[in-house]
Scaffold this active site. Structure first.
Site, PDB file in Angstrom:
ATOM      1  N   SER A 112      -6.197  24.555 -10.384  1.00 12.22           N
ATOM      2  CA  SER A 112      -5.992  23.184 -10.836  1.00 12.22           C
ATOM      3  C   SER A 112      -4.661  23.083 -11.571  1.00 12.22           C
ATOM      4  O   SER A 112      -4.285  23.992 -12.320  1.00 12.22           O
ATOM      5  CB  SER A 112      -7.136  22.761 -11.762  1.00 12.22           C
ATOM      6  OG  SER A 112      -6.937  21.451 -12.242  1.00 12.22           O
ATOM      7  N   HIS A 135      -1.049  15.680 -10.362  1.00 12.85           N
ATOM      8  CA  HIS A 135      -2.296  16.433 -10.464  1.00 12.85           C
ATOM      9  C   HIS A 135      -2.612  17.021  -9.102  1.00 12.85           C
ATOM     10  O   HIS A 135      -2.431  16.368  -8.072  1.00 12.85           O
ATOM     11  CB  HIS A 135      -3.444  15.506 -10.892  1.00 12.85           C
ATOM     12  CG  HIS A 135      -4.808  16.027 -10.536  1.00 12.85           C
ATOM     13  ND1 HIS A 135      -5.505  15.584  -9.425  1.00 12.85           N
ATOM     14  CD2 HIS A 135      -5.592  16.965 -11.123  1.00 12.85           C
ATOM     15  CE1 HIS A 135      -6.668  16.205  -9.359  1.00 12.85           C
ATOM     16  NE2 HIS A 135      -6.754  17.051 -10.364  1.00 12.85           N
ATOM     17  N   ASN A 162      -5.672  19.873  -7.299  1.00 11.37           N
ATOM     18  CA  ASN A 162      -6.820  20.752  -7.498  1.00 11.37           C
ATOM     19  C   ASN A 162      -7.410  21.072  -6.138  1.00 11.37           C
ATOM     20  O   ASN A 162      -7.669  20.171  -5.338  1.00 11.37           O
ATOM     21  CB  ASN A 162      -7.869  20.062  -8.373  1.00 11.37           C
ATOM     22  CG  ASN A 162      -9.156  20.865  -8.477  1.00 11.37           C
ATOM     23  OD1 ASN A 162      -9.999  20.820  -7.587  1.00 11.37           O
ATOM     24  ND2 ASN A 162      -9.296  21.590  -9.563  1.00 11.37           N
ATOM     25  N   TYR A 163      -7.587  22.359  -5.860  1.00 12.72           N
ATOM     26  CA  TYR A 163      -8.239  22.775  -4.617  1.00 12.72           C
ATOM     27  C   TYR A 163      -9.312  23.798  -4.968  1.00 12.72           C
ATOM     28  O   TYR A 163      -9.115  24.641  -5.852  1.00 12.72           O
ATOM     29  CB  TYR A 163      -7.230  23.361  -3.628  1.00 12.72           C
ATOM     30  CG  TYR A 163      -6.311  22.298  -3.073  1.00 12.72           C
ATOM     31  CD1 TYR A 163      -6.742  21.461  -2.041  1.00 12.72           C
ATOM     32  CD2 TYR A 163      -5.037  22.100  -3.597  1.00 12.72           C
ATOM     33  CE1 TYR A 163      -5.919  20.461  -1.540  1.00 12.72           C
ATOM     34  CE2 TYR A 163      -4.212  21.103  -3.104  1.00 12.72           C
ATOM     35  CZ  TYR A 163      -4.658  20.286  -2.076  1.00 12.72           C
ATOM     36  OH  TYR A 163      -3.852  19.287  -1.592  1.00 12.72           O
ATOM     37  N   ARG A 164     -10.462  23.732  -4.263  1.00  8.87           N
ATOM     38  CA  ARG A 164     -11.611  24.541  -4.651  1.00  8.87           C
ATOM     39  C   ARG A 164     -12.499  24.858  -3.443  1.00  8.87           C
ATOM     40  O   ARG A 164     -12.483  24.153  -2.434  1.00  8.87           O
ATOM     41  CB  ARG A 164     -12.435  23.815  -5.716  1.00  8.87           C
ATOM     42  CG  ARG A 164     -12.868  22.423  -5.283  1.00  8.87           C
ATOM     43  CD  ARG A 164     -13.317  21.561  -6.452  1.00  8.87           C
ATOM     44  NE  ARG A 164     -13.618  20.202  -6.019  1.00  8.87           N
ATOM     45  CZ  ARG A 164     -12.723  19.235  -5.926  1.00  8.87           C
ATOM     46  NH1 ARG A 164     -11.456  19.472  -6.242  1.00  8.87           N
ATOM     47  NH2 ARG A 164     -13.066  18.023  -5.533  1.00  8.87           N
ATOM     48  N   GLY A 178     -21.077  24.825 -16.315  1.00  8.68           N
ATOM     49  CA  GLY A 178     -20.499  25.971 -17.000  1.00  8.68           C
ATOM     50  C   GLY A 178     -19.277  26.526 -16.310  1.00  8.68           C
ATOM     51  O   GLY A 178     -18.717  27.535 -16.727  1.00  8.68           O
ATOM     52  N   SER A 187      -9.820  24.126 -21.123  1.00  8.37           N
ATOM     53  CA  SER A 187      -9.055  23.789 -19.923  1.00  8.37           C
ATOM     54  C   SER A 187      -8.912  22.283 -19.768  1.00  8.37           C
ATOM     55  O   SER A 187      -7.899  21.791 -19.266  1.00  8.37           O
ATOM     56  CB  SER A 187      -9.745  24.366 -18.683  1.00  8.37           C
ATOM     57  OG  SER A 187      -9.821  25.764 -18.756  1.00  8.37           O
TER      58      SER A 187
END
Length: 338
Positions: A129, A143, A145-147, A295, A301
Site C-alpha cells: 500500500s 494512493h 494498493n494491491y493485495r 487484525g 499504518s
C-alpha cells in the site's frame, strides 16, 4: 471456479501464495527506491510482529514463531514529498468468531462468505500500500494498493481473489496529468482484457466518493476487488502489470510539478483538499474497517497514510472562476480521461 481451486493440490496453493508475495514485495521495494531517488531522502523503516496475545509489537519477531512480515516505511518533510506512508504485509490471521467478510467491511460476495465459520475463519493475505503527499500543491497526492487474499478451509485455501488499484488526488487540476495517469493504467489493463479499464475506472469513481460532500475524493484511476475471473496465473500477470504501471503513471507528474511556484493560498487549498482525503479514510474506506477488524492492519499504518497537515474551513467555497473552483466542479461528476 470454486471447484477448480479446491481440486488443486496443497503445493499449488502454496505456490500461488508465494508468487503473490513476490509480486507485491517487488512493487514495495521498487517504488520506495524510485521515491528515494527523486526526493534524496531515505525512508525510515519500522517492522512489526504479533505477540502471543495477537497484539502488534514494534520490531521483528525474535523467536521465529510468527511468520508475519509487516513493514511500514515513512518519509516525512523530504525535499519533494511532505509525507509518504508505505506498507508491505504478508500474514496469516483469523476473522473473529461470527464475523463474515462482508460484515468486516471487505468488498466480498455471499459465495466467499460461505467459506467463513462461526468459530473464526483462518485467512492469508499479502499486499502493498502507498499513500504519497508531495510538498508542492501543484503536484498531486496518489494512493495505490494491491493485495491477494486466501480464505483457508481445512488443509487448503478454499477461496482466493485479488484486489487493488491506484487513484490520483490533485489539489490543482492539470488535465494532461490526469490523462497521463489514466492512459498508463489503461494500457496496462488493455494488455489483458479490453473491458478492464472502463469497468475498473467506473468502480474507482464509485468507490472513492464522499457521500456527505457529494463529490469524488480525486480524479480516479482504476479499482477492483474480488477479482477471480480466469486462472490465477492470468490474474497475477494482470495485477503485476498494474503494480509496474504505478511508477511511470505517477512520478513523471511529480517531476513536472515539483518546482512550480506557489503561494501560501495555494498551500492552504492543498490542506483543504487533504482534509477531504482524511474524511474519506475515516468515514467511507471499507478496507480500513476490514484491516482493523481482521487484525491485518496495524493502527500505526493507518496514521502513516494520513497527510502531515490538513485543514477544514467553514463553508470552504472557492472563488467563482478560480482554479480551485474548477477542481471542485470536476469532482462533482466523473468524467473520461484516457
Amino acid at each position: 471456479m470454486l471447484e477448480t481451486v479446491l481440486e488443486k493440490p496443497l503445493q499449488s496453493q502454496l505456490a500461488m501464495r508465494s508468487q503473490a508475495e513476490k509480486a507485491f514485495r517487488q512493487m514495495f521495494e521498487n517504488t520506495c527506491q524510485a521515491i528515494e531517488q527523486l526526493d534524496g531522502t531515505k525512508f525510515v523503516e519500522q517492522p512489526w510482529h504479533r505477540d502471543s496475545n495477537g497484539l502488534w509489537v514494534a520490531g521483528s519477531s525474535s523467536d521465529n514463531t510468527d511468520d508475519t512480515i509487516y513493514i511500514d516505511r515513512a518519509l516525512h518533510n523530504g525535499n519533494v514529498f511532505e509525507k509518504a506512508g508505505i506498507n508491505y504485509v504478508s500474514l496469516e490471521g483469523t476473522l473473529p468468531p461470527g464475523m463474515t467478510l462482508q460484515k468486516s467491511g471487505a468488498l466480498s460476495t455471499a459465495e466467499a462468505d460461505h467459506t467463513t465459520s462461526s468459530e473464526g475463519t483462518p485467512f492469508f493475505a499479502t499486499g502493498a500500500s502507498f499513500v504519497i503527499h508531495p510538498q508542492n500543491p501543484m503536484a498531486p497526492t496518489v494512493h495505490a494498493n494491491y493485495r491477494y487474499f486466501q480464505v483457508k478451509g481445512g488443509n487448503q485455501p478454499s477461496y482466493w481473489w485479488f484486489g487493488g488499484g491506484a487513484d490520483l488526488t490533485p489539489a490543482y487540476l492539470f488535465e494532461e496529468d490526469a490523462a497521463h495517469f489514466h492512459r498508463v493504467h489503461k494500457e496496462a489493463c488493455d494488455r489483458h482484457n479490453p473491458s478492464y479499464y472502463l469497468r475498473f475506472k467506473q468502480a474507482c469513481d464509485e468507490y472513492f466518493y464522499i457521500p456527505h460532500r457529494g463529490e469524488s475524493r480525486g480524479i480516479g484511476g482504476i479499482f477492483f476487488d474480488h477479482l477471480k475471473e480466469g486462472s490465477f496465473e492470468e490474474l497475477l500477470a494482470f495485477v503485476t502489470d498494474c503494480t509496474e504501471a504505478f511508477i511511470p503513471a505517477y512520478l513523471p507528474l511529480v517531476e513536472r510539478r515539483k518546482d512550480m511556484p506557489f503561494s501560501e493560498e495555494n498551500k492552504q487549498w492543498q490542506r483543504i483538499v487533504r482534509g477531504r482525503y482524511v474524511e474519506f479514510i475515516l468515514t467511507s474506506d471499507r478496507g480500513i474497517r476490514f484491516g482493523l477488524a481482521s487484525g491485518m492492519v496495524n493502527q500505526q499504518s493507518i496514521f502513516n497514510c494520513m497527510p502531515a497537515l490538513a485543514s477544514w474551513e467553514y463553508d470552504d467555497q472557492p472563488a467563482p472562476g478560480s482554479p480551485e473552483a474548477m477542481l471542485r466542479e470536476v469532482l462533482k461528476s466523473a468524467r473520461g480521461w484516457a
